[in-house]
Design a protein around this motif. Structure first.
Motif, PDB file in Angstrom:
ATOM      1  N   THR A 142     -28.683 -24.494  11.887  1.00 12.27           N
ATOM      2  CA  THR A 142     -28.988 -25.121  10.688  1.00 12.27           C
ATOM      3  C   THR A 142     -29.471 -24.893   9.631  1.00 12.27           C
ATOM      4  O   THR A 142     -30.699 -24.497   9.727  1.00 12.27           O
ATOM      5  CB  THR A 142     -27.862 -27.138  10.168  1.00 12.27           C
ATOM      6  OG1 THR A 142     -28.992 -27.464  10.671  1.00 12.27           O
ATOM      7  CG2 THR A 142     -27.273 -26.843  11.407  1.00 12.27           C
TER       8      THR A 142
ATOM      9  N   ALA B 204     -33.520 -35.222  14.293  1.00 15.85           N
ATOM     10  CA  ALA B 204     -33.236 -35.699  12.667  1.00 15.85           C
ATOM     11  C   ALA B 204     -33.228 -37.426  12.339  1.00 15.85           C
ATOM     12  O   ALA B 204     -33.224 -37.826  13.144  1.00 15.85           O
ATOM     13  CB  ALA B 204     -31.104 -35.641  13.265  1.00 15.85           C
TER      14      ALA B 204
ATOM     15  N   THR C 192     -27.017 -24.779  18.276  1.00 11.02           N
ATOM     16  CA  THR C 192     -26.765 -24.987  16.451  1.00 11.02           C
ATOM     17  C   THR C 192     -28.297 -24.650  15.831  1.00 11.02           C
ATOM     18  O   THR C 192     -28.983 -24.721  16.221  1.00 11.02           O
ATOM     19  CB  THR C 192     -26.326 -26.021  16.481  1.00 11.02           C
ATOM     20  OG1 THR C 192     -24.467 -26.153  17.254  1.00 11.02           O
ATOM     21  CG2 THR C 192     -26.001 -25.740  15.004  1.00 11.02           C
TER      22      THR C 192
ATOM     23  N   LYS D   3     -24.189 -23.064   9.006  1.00 12.76           N
ATOM     24  CA  LYS D   3     -24.404 -23.501  10.332  1.00 12.76           C
ATOM     25  C   LYS D   3     -23.669 -21.938  10.947  1.00 12.76           C
ATOM     26  O   LYS D   3     -23.007 -21.845  11.050  1.00 12.76           O
ATOM     27  CB  LYS D   3     -22.998 -24.891  10.507  1.00 12.76           C
ATOM     28  CG  LYS D   3     -23.068 -25.323  11.875  1.00 12.76           C
ATOM     29  CD  LYS D   3     -22.464 -26.468  12.301  1.00 12.76           C
ATOM     30  CE  LYS D   3     -22.060 -27.064  13.651  1.00 12.76           C
ATOM     31  NZ  LYS D   3     -21.741 -26.321  14.472  1.00 12.76           N
TER      32      LYS D   3
ATOM     33  N   ARG E  94     -22.338 -32.884  13.308  1.00 17.94           N
ATOM     34  CA  ARG E  94     -22.729 -31.690  12.803  1.00 17.94           C
ATOM     35  C   ARG E  94     -23.728 -30.833  13.526  1.00 17.94           C
ATOM     36  O   ARG E  94     -23.595 -29.781  13.842  1.00 17.94           O
ATOM     37  CB  ARG E  94     -22.729 -31.397  11.504  1.00 17.94           C
ATOM     38  CG  ARG E  94     -22.824 -30.269  10.490  1.00 17.94           C
ATOM     39  CD  ARG E  94     -23.164 -30.392   8.960  1.00 17.94           C
ATOM     40  NE  ARG E  94     -23.183 -29.210   8.493  1.00 17.94           N
ATOM     41  CZ  ARG E  94     -24.280 -28.058   8.343  1.00 17.94           C
ATOM     42  NH1 ARG E  94     -25.103 -29.105   8.977  1.00 17.94           N
ATOM     43  NH2 ARG E  94     -24.553 -26.877   8.125  1.00 17.94           N
ATOM     44  N   GLU E  95     -25.092 -31.484  13.398  1.00 13.96           N
ATOM     45  CA  GLU E  95     -26.159 -30.904  13.818  1.00 13.96           C
ATOM     46  C   GLU E  95     -26.351 -30.056  15.160  1.00 13.96           C
ATOM     47  O   GLU E  95     -27.329 -29.698  15.700  1.00 13.96           O
ATOM     48  CB  GLU E  95     -27.554 -31.336  13.581  1.00 13.96           C
ATOM     49  CG  GLU E  95     -27.360 -31.705  11.573  1.00 13.96           C
ATOM     50  CD  GLU E  95     -27.074 -32.982  11.148  1.00 13.96           C
ATOM     51  OE1 GLU E  95     -26.797 -33.187   9.995  1.00 13.96           O
ATOM     52  OE2 GLU E  95     -26.000 -33.440  12.567  1.00 13.96           O
TER      53      GLU E  95
ATOM     54  N   MET F 207     -30.560 -28.624  13.205  1.00  9.89           N
ATOM     55  CA  MET F 207     -30.994 -29.876  13.940  1.00  9.89           C
ATOM     56  C   MET F 207     -30.440 -29.369  16.239  1.00  9.89           C
ATOM     57  O   MET F 207     -30.401 -27.893  15.768  1.00  9.89           O
ATOM     58  CB  MET F 207     -30.192 -31.701  13.424  1.00  9.89           C
ATOM     59  CG  MET F 207     -31.050 -32.319  14.247  1.00  9.89           C
ATOM     60  SD  MET F 207     -30.370 -33.842  14.800  1.00  9.89           S
ATOM     61  CE  MET F 207     -30.021 -33.449  16.800  1.00  9.89           C
TER      62      MET F 207
END
Length: 335
Positions: free
Chosen positions: A26, A165, A24, A30, A210-211, A1
C-alpha cells in the motif's frame, strides 16, 4: 502495511525456522501481489520487511547484490552474526543518502529513513541454533540497529510478529488475537506448529483490515542450512495456486510444495494410486524407477518428495509423448 511472522516450528523431533508474510503493498494504492519474503544468495537465511516498499526494496536489492559478489558474505562459513552486522552497516550507509525533496510533507528525514523495518534469521551451524534479529532505524544513531530476539535460552518456544500500523494499536491487537488462538487450541504452554500462520491467514482474510491481504508467502530454514519456499492455494484449498504473491494455474505453477490453507499440511502431489505397465516403452529409461515406485502396480507409501516430483515429471513426459503419437496418427489418417 504488512504483517510478518517468524517462529520455530517444533513437531515431534523436528525443528524448523518458519518465515511468513502477506502480499499486500500500500501507499496511495493497494496491490496484493508484492514480494515481501526474500531468499538471499546464501541459502541458510531469510529476510522479510514491514513498512514502506519505497524504502525497503532499494535496501534489499543492494543487499542481494552485495552478497552475490562478496565471496566472504556468501560463504556459509561466515557466521550469521557477521551478516547481520554487515546488513546494519550497509543499510545505515545507504539511508544517509536519502534526501527529502518534498517540502512541507510533515515527515522528518528520520521518519523517511526509518519507514521500513526487517526480520532476518536463519540456522547458525556454529552455535547449533536458529537465530532471528529485528533490524530497525534509530534516529538517535542515524542508522540501523539490530537486536536478537532468540537469545533467551529459557524460552521453550519462539515466535515474533512485526507490522507497521500505528493506528488502532495494531501490534497489541495481533498479540491478543494470537493469545486467544492459542487458548482456543489449548496450546498456551505447548510447542508451536503452524499456529502463527493460522493467525496470519485470518488477518489476511479479514476484510476490515485493508493493509494486510493477498496470498501468504511462506518459507522455512532447515538445520541442513537450506531454505525451502512454499506455494499455497488461495484463499482456500480449492482455489488457484499462488507463489510469492503471484497467481498461477495448474500448468504454469512452480514445482514447489504447496500448503493447504485450511490445515497448513503439505498438499498431496496428486499422484495416481495405481499404475499399469502394459507398454514399458512409454517409460523409456525410467521404467525401473517407475516399477520400484509402483510395486505390484500400487504407489509405494514411503516415497520421498523428490521421488514424487520425479514421478510427476515422468508421467507428464509420457502423456506428452502419447499426445504427439496420437497427432501423428491422426494426420496419417487424413492423408
Amino acid at each position: 502495511m504488512t504483517l510478518c511472522a517468524a517462529w520455530i516450528r517444533q513437531v515431534n523431533n523436528t525443528e524448523e525456522l518458519v518465515f511468513a508474510t502477506d502480499s499486500t503493498l500500500t501507499g496511495g494504492e493497494k496491490w496484493d501481489h508484492g514480494v515481501k519474503l526474500f531468499e538471499l544468495p546464501r541459502k541458510d537465511c531469510l529476510l522479510c520487511f514491514a513498512g514502506s516498499t519505497e524504502r525497503a526494496y532499494p535496501l534489499i536489492l543492494n543487499l542481494i547484490s552485495s552478497i552475490t559478489f562478496d565471496t566472504r558474505l556468501a560463504s556459509p562459513s561466515t557466521s550469521l552474526s557477521e551478516v547481520i552486522g554487515y546488513i546494519s552497516d550497509l543499510f545505515s550507509t545507504l539511508v544517509t543518502t536519502v534526501i527529502n525533496e518534498v517540502q512541507g510533507s510533515g515527515e522528518s528525514i528520520h521518519e523517511l529513513r526509518g519507514s521500513a523495518k526487517f526480520l532476518f534469521g536463519g540456522w547458525d551451524w556454529q552455535q547449533g541454533v536458529f537465530r532471528v534479529w529485528e533490524l530497525f532505524y534509530s534516529g538517535d544513531t542515524e542508522g540501523f540497529l539490530f537486536t536478537e530476539i532468540t537469545d533467551d535460552d529459557s524460552k521453550t518456544r519462539f515466535y515474533t510478529f512485526i507490522g507497521d500500523a500505528k493506528e488502532h494499536n495494531f501490534d497489541g491487537t495481533i498479540k491478543k488475537r494470537f493469545q486467544q488462538l492459542l487458548l482456543d487450541e489449548d496450546k498456551l504452554d505447548a510447542k508451536l506448529d503452524m499456529e502463527p500462520l493460522k493467525l496470519l491467514r485470518d488477518v489476511a482474510l479479514d476484510a476490515s483490515i485493508r493493509e494486510v491481504g493477498g496470498s501468504l508467502q511462506i518459507a522455512k530454514v532447515y538445520k541442513s542450512s537450506h531454505t525451502e519456499f512454499f506455494g499455497i492455494p488461495w484463499p482456500s484449498s480449492t482455489s488457484a495456486p499462488y507463489f510469492q504473491g503471484r497467481k498461477y494455474n495448474e500448468t504454469t505453477k512452480p514445482e514447489v510444495r504447496y500448503l493447504n490453507p485450511d490445515t497448513f499440511e503439505v498438499m498431496a502431489m496428486d499422484l495416481p494410486n495405481t499404475l499399469t505397465f502394459d507398454d514399458e516403452n512409454h517409460y523409456g529409461s525410467h521404467i525401473d524407477f517407475m516399477r520400484n515406485s509402483y510395486p505390484e502396480g500400487n504407489l509405494k507409501e514411503s516415497l520421498s518428495d523428490h521421488d514424487k516430483l520425479r514421478i510427476k515429471a515422468v508421467l507428464k513426459d509420457v502423456a506428452y509423448s502419447q499426445f504427439l503419437a496420437q497427432q501423428v496418427s491422426t494426420e496419417g489418417d487424413d492423408l
